[in-house]
Design a protein around this motif. Sequence first.
Motif, PDB file in Angstrom:
ATOM      1  N   VAL A 183       0.843  -1.201   0.000  1.00 16.70           N
ATOM      2  CA  VAL A 183       0.000   0.000   0.000  1.00 16.70           C
ATOM      3  C   VAL A 183       0.875   1.246   0.000  1.00 16.70           C
ATOM      4  O   VAL A 183       0.628   2.207  -0.743  1.00 16.70           O
ATOM      5  CB  VAL A 183      -0.938   0.005   1.228  1.00 16.70           C
ATOM      6  N   ARG A 184       1.917   1.240   0.818  1.00 15.35           N
ATOM      7  CA  ARG A 184       2.798   2.400   0.934  1.00 15.35           C
ATOM      8  C   ARG A 184       3.539   2.666  -0.375  1.00 15.35           C
ATOM      9  O   ARG A 184       3.684   3.816  -0.802  1.00 15.35           O
ATOM     10  CB  ARG A 184       3.800   2.167   2.071  1.00 15.35           C
ATOM     11  N   ILE A 185       3.990   1.605  -1.044  1.00 21.04           N
ATOM     12  CA  ILE A 185       4.705   1.769  -2.319  1.00 21.04           C
ATOM     13  C   ILE A 185       3.783   2.396  -3.368  1.00 21.04           C
ATOM     14  O   ILE A 185       4.171   3.329  -4.086  1.00 21.04           O
ATOM     15  CB  ILE A 185       5.237   0.402  -2.803  1.00 21.04           C
ATOM     16  N   ILE A 186       2.545   1.895  -3.456  1.00 17.83           N
ATOM     17  CA  ILE A 186       1.606   2.423  -4.449  1.00 17.83           C
ATOM     18  C   ILE A 186       1.255   3.869  -4.124  1.00 17.83           C
ATOM     19  O   ILE A 186       1.222   4.734  -5.014  1.00 17.83           O
ATOM     20  CB  ILE A 186       0.337   1.546  -4.499  1.00 17.83           C
ATOM     21  N   ALA A 187       1.005   4.158  -2.849  1.00 18.17           N
ATOM     22  CA  ALA A 187       0.655   5.523  -2.441  1.00 18.17           C
ATOM     23  C   ALA A 187       1.802   6.494  -2.717  1.00 18.17           C
ATOM     24  O   ALA A 187       1.576   7.636  -3.160  1.00 18.17           O
ATOM     25  CB  ALA A 187       0.277   5.547  -0.966  1.00 18.17           C
ATOM     26  N   GLN A 188       3.035   6.069  -2.472  1.00  9.81           N
ATOM     27  CA  GLN A 188       4.190   6.935  -2.735  1.00  9.81           C
ATOM     28  C   GLN A 188       4.374   7.174  -4.230  1.00  9.81           C
ATOM     29  O   GLN A 188       4.729   8.282  -4.648  1.00  9.81           O
ATOM     30  CB  GLN A 188       5.450   6.313  -2.129  1.00  9.81           C
ATOM     31  N   GLU A 189       4.144   6.160  -5.035  1.00  7.64           N
ATOM     32  CA  GLU A 189       4.253   6.307  -6.491  1.00  7.64           C
ATOM     33  C   GLU A 189       3.268   7.362  -6.989  1.00  7.64           C
ATOM     34  O   GLU A 189       3.609   8.211  -7.815  1.00  7.64           O
ATOM     35  CB  GLU A 189       3.977   4.953  -7.154  1.00  7.64           C
ATOM     36  N   ILE A 190       2.046   7.330  -6.465  1.00  4.93           N
ATOM     37  CA  ILE A 190       1.026   8.312  -6.852  1.00  4.93           C
ATOM     38  C   ILE A 190       1.382   9.689  -6.310  1.00  4.93           C
ATOM     39  O   ILE A 190       1.274  10.700  -7.024  1.00  4.93           O
ATOM     40  CB  ILE A 190      -0.363   7.860  -6.360  1.00  4.93           C
ATOM     41  N   ASN A 201      -8.106  12.877   0.670  1.00  2.61           N
ATOM     42  CA  ASN A 201      -6.929  13.678   0.337  1.00  2.61           C
ATOM     43  C   ASN A 201      -6.026  13.941   1.536  1.00  2.61           C
ATOM     44  O   ASN A 201      -4.801  14.093   1.376  1.00  2.61           O
ATOM     45  CB  ASN A 201      -7.356  15.023  -0.271  1.00  2.61           C
ATOM     46  N   HIS A 202      -6.588  14.024   2.727  1.00  2.84           N
ATOM     47  CA  HIS A 202      -5.809  14.431   3.902  1.00  2.84           C
ATOM     48  C   HIS A 202      -5.652  13.340   4.964  1.00  2.84           C
ATOM     49  O   HIS A 202      -4.939  13.559   5.952  1.00  2.84           O
ATOM     50  CB  HIS A 202      -6.453  15.664   4.550  1.00  2.84           C
ATOM     51  N   PHE A 203      -6.307  12.199   4.777  1.00  2.00           N
ATOM     52  CA  PHE A 203      -6.198  11.137   5.779  1.00  2.00           C
ATOM     53  C   PHE A 203      -6.144   9.785   5.086  1.00  2.00           C
ATOM     54  O   PHE A 203      -6.801   8.833   5.479  1.00  2.00           O
ATOM     55  CB  PHE A 203      -7.388  11.206   6.745  1.00  2.00           C
ATOM     56  N   GLY A 204      -5.306   9.730   4.051  1.00  2.00           N
ATOM     57  CA  GLY A 204      -5.172   8.506   3.283  1.00  2.00           C
ATOM     58  C   GLY A 204      -4.076   7.608   3.832  1.00  2.00           C
ATOM     59  O   GLY A 204      -3.780   7.613   5.031  1.00  2.00           O
ATOM     60  N   ALA A 205      -3.430   6.851   2.939  1.00  2.00           N
ATOM     61  CA  ALA A 205      -2.410   5.891   3.359  1.00  2.00           C
ATOM     62  C   ALA A 205      -1.126   6.573   3.812  1.00  2.00           C
ATOM     63  O   ALA A 205      -0.345   5.995   4.571  1.00  2.00           O
ATOM     64  CB  ALA A 205      -2.120   4.924   2.216  1.00  2.00           C
ATOM     65  N   LEU A 206      -0.865   7.811   3.352  1.00  2.00           N
ATOM     66  CA  LEU A 206       0.300   8.587   3.770  1.00  2.00           C
ATOM     67  C   LEU A 206      -0.175   9.878   4.418  1.00  2.00           C
ATOM     68  O   LEU A 206      -1.028  10.580   3.861  1.00  2.00           O
ATOM     69  CB  LEU A 206       1.196   8.917   2.565  1.00  2.00           C
ATOM     70  N   ARG A 207       0.403  10.228   5.575  1.00  2.00           N
ATOM     71  CA  ARG A 207      -0.092  11.376   6.334  1.00  2.00           C
ATOM     72  C   ARG A 207       1.052  12.251   6.811  1.00  2.00           C
ATOM     73  O   ARG A 207       2.190  11.800   6.966  1.00  2.00           O
ATOM     74  CB  ARG A 207      -0.906  10.882   7.551  1.00  2.00           C
ATOM     75  N   SER A 208       0.717  13.508   7.071  1.00  2.00           N
ATOM     76  CA  SER A 208       1.674  14.453   7.653  1.00  2.00           C
ATOM     77  C   SER A 208       0.896  15.449   8.498  1.00  2.00           C
ATOM     78  O   SER A 208      -0.325  15.599   8.344  1.00  2.00           O
ATOM     79  CB  SER A 208       2.453  15.194   6.560  1.00  2.00           C
ATOM     80  N   GLU A 209       1.606  16.148   9.387  1.00  2.00           N
ATOM     81  CA  GLU A 209       0.924  17.102  10.266  1.00  2.00           C
ATOM     82  C   GLU A 209       0.284  18.223   9.454  1.00  2.00           C
ATOM     83  O   GLU A 209      -0.842  18.629   9.736  1.00  2.00           O
ATOM     84  CB  GLU A 209       1.911  17.692  11.277  1.00  2.00           C
ATOM     85  N   GLN A 210       0.982  18.694   8.439  1.00  2.00           N
ATOM     86  CA  GLN A 210       0.438  19.776   7.619  1.00  2.00           C
ATOM     87  C   GLN A 210      -0.854  19.336   6.933  1.00  2.00           C
ATOM     88  O   GLN A 210      -1.859  20.067   6.928  1.00  2.00           O
ATOM     89  CB  GLN A 210       1.465  20.212   6.572  1.00  2.00           C
ATOM     90  N   GLU A 241       4.071   9.405  15.333  1.00  2.00           N
ATOM     91  CA  GLU A 241       4.888   8.230  15.049  1.00  2.00           C
ATOM     92  C   GLU A 241       4.280   7.510  13.854  1.00  2.00           C
ATOM     93  O   GLU A 241       3.142   7.772  13.452  1.00  2.00           O
ATOM     94  CB  GLU A 241       4.911   7.283  16.254  1.00  2.00           C
ATOM     95  N   THR A 242       5.073   6.603  13.288  1.00  2.00           N
ATOM     96  CA  THR A 242       4.556   5.679  12.281  1.00  2.00           C
ATOM     97  C   THR A 242       4.414   4.316  12.938  1.00  2.00           C
ATOM     98  O   THR A 242       5.378   3.776  13.482  1.00  2.00           O
ATOM     99  CB  THR A 242       5.499   5.590  11.071  1.00  2.00           C
ATOM    100  N   ARG A 243       3.207   3.797  12.919  1.00  2.00           N
ATOM    101  CA  ARG A 243       2.953   2.478  13.520  1.00  2.00           C
ATOM    102  C   ARG A 243       1.874   1.782  12.703  1.00  2.00           C
ATOM    103  O   ARG A 243       0.732   2.237  12.626  1.00  2.00           O
ATOM    104  CB  ARG A 243       2.510   2.613  14.972  1.00  2.00           C
ATOM    105  N   GLY A 244       2.240   0.671  12.061  1.00  2.00           N
ATOM    106  CA  GLY A 244       1.283  -0.094  11.280  1.00  2.00           C
ATOM    107  C   GLY A 244       0.690   0.710  10.143  1.00  2.00           C
ATOM    108  O   GLY A 244       1.406   1.284   9.318  1.00  2.00           O
ATOM    109  N   VAL A 245      -0.635   0.795  10.103  1.00  2.00           N
ATOM    110  CA  VAL A 245      -1.320   1.477   9.010  1.00  2.00           C
ATOM    111  C   VAL A 245      -1.317   2.994   9.179  1.00  2.00           C
ATOM    112  O   VAL A 245      -1.708   3.713   8.259  1.00  2.00           O
ATOM    113  CB  VAL A 245      -2.774   0.973   8.868  1.00  2.00           C
TER     114      VAL A 245
END
Length: 593
Positions: A311-318, A486-495, A552-556
């Motif tokens: 999931v992370r690989i696909i999300a990063q590619e996009i 858009n803001h709470f998908g497989a990849l997240r950040s504080e911003q 932190e990053t933990r699991g999903v």
Amino acid sequence: MFRQLIRKWSGPKVYNPKSIRPEGVMGKNYSIFSHEYDVIIVGGGCAGLRAGIALAEKGYHTGILSKIFPTRSNSVLATEGLSASLDYQNHDSWEFHAYDTEKKSLGMSSKSSVVKLCKQGPQAVYDIENYGMPFNRTPEGKILQIKSFGQTKNYGQEEVFRTAIAGNRIGHCMLQTLTSKAMKVDCRLLVDYTALDLILFDGICHGIISLQNCTGDVHVIKSHSTILATGGFGSAFKETAQSRTCTGDGQAMISRANLPLQDLEFIDFCPLGLYPKGIKLPNELVFMGNLVNNDGQNLKIDANLDKDQIVRIIAQEIAQGRGVGPDKNHLHLDLRKVKDWQLEQTYKGLRNFIRNLGGIDPETTLVPVSPSMYFNIGGIPTDSNSQVFSNTIKSPVQGLYAIGEVASSSIHGASIIPGNPLLETLVYGKAVADIIESIVGPKSSHKDFPHYIIDQTIERIEKYRIAKGSITLSEVANRLRHTMSNHFGALRSEQSMNEGLRKVYEIAEMMKDVKIRNRGFIYNMEVLECLELENMILLCKQALAAGKDRQETRGVHVREDYPDMINPAQHSLTWLKDIDKVVSVKFSQVEIV
């Protein structure tokens, strides 16, 4: 006339509230009916049905309340299989299963809950087999099991065949089997009802308040035990593998009762959601076919990677701009070179499934895919007996239980193993009946409660029925779904989460100005959608707030700005009684016993 016919079997009318409504309309507009059950189960999916069967067999007068007929519940979309250590095929054991489950939880599971799941899992599978479940079979006639992500034996040393399947339709088959059994044991199916609020008084749950969709009548359902089995809130996402009926009704009822929710930031995504609908395709297709980006390059997916890493690989590619399509927000899955027998051997009917739901032929056309919201790991905090915790966390609310996806039962922790969620519905559905039997017997007398509790619910319904704003419901719903995806998908950040939280607060304000055209009571779907949107806003606010505070990053829960895991693990707890309020977030230590 229609309302009169329906009311003949709805139960005696017992109460009309006297409080004045916003337009000066008296409560007589709402007919209120009363029912009494030993146990009421909210939700007609696999978990609710299994609990209902077990309770009815014990002699409890049991009702299963559902928005739709049980065979159409969200469980029908489950395709990942049913995992249990049946042992006869490859020397598996429940201890190996428990080891895998605890390892995948990344320190956030309870040992007692995991042991209960894995130890009772095989019998749960045999029980539903005896009900008539049409599992795939081996040549010897035994239940066929296949490999899936994260499943091993000898404590991680070898892969194991642990997942039982029924083609690509195990959820559908389980619902058909359980619904048939529930009707045989005389569970009362209350279909076309929407659960609105808990009847919670003096720390005791006395039942629920619900709305009968086809009449607009309010139904007060008294019970000694109330079981929430309403599933997740996947409808809050644009790309979701869940049904649009998954609007977080159970979790929102808990929030409005001023009780905490736990770990809402942990949301599982499947790697292959059929774009743009998000319908889940089998994870193993990522190894059968090729993932293609906008440069025409194939992504190399290592066979040793687990589902979350893919999931992370696909999300990063996009995220890095290499997606396909006008918005570059998905990839292509090339199945054109996969032999038909390879798919049909395990996933019977999959090609037709893609043709019917995606409108494309995978034999000749690239299949558009993207990560899709699949499962809510967090939810209502419960102990290993499925009893819901109160604000003090370690003291349960008397008479209130939660099972299945709606519960945060400390089984899955930070990530799920495919096949465990469906097993949880069977194991904990049966186990909660045993717990209730040990606490209260059938046919006990019911206690009264203050009528102002009903008034509060009716005021909330009426507020939306007479709304005269300027914003359409579709505008609110679309904005919420785009914001969460858009803001709470497989990849997240504080911003990103701060921006998402700001937008959800704006969406909550929009609910004060919604436009309702239908002022009637019979099948007023606009009012129902308002109530469901309110539920989802409550939960989205809490999920974003908890995710922002979990640094932190933990699991999903993957934070691009906080890539490391912090130990010891902690549960997030959130409170939000009304969509106009600010979320309260606290963290507590995980108890692994």
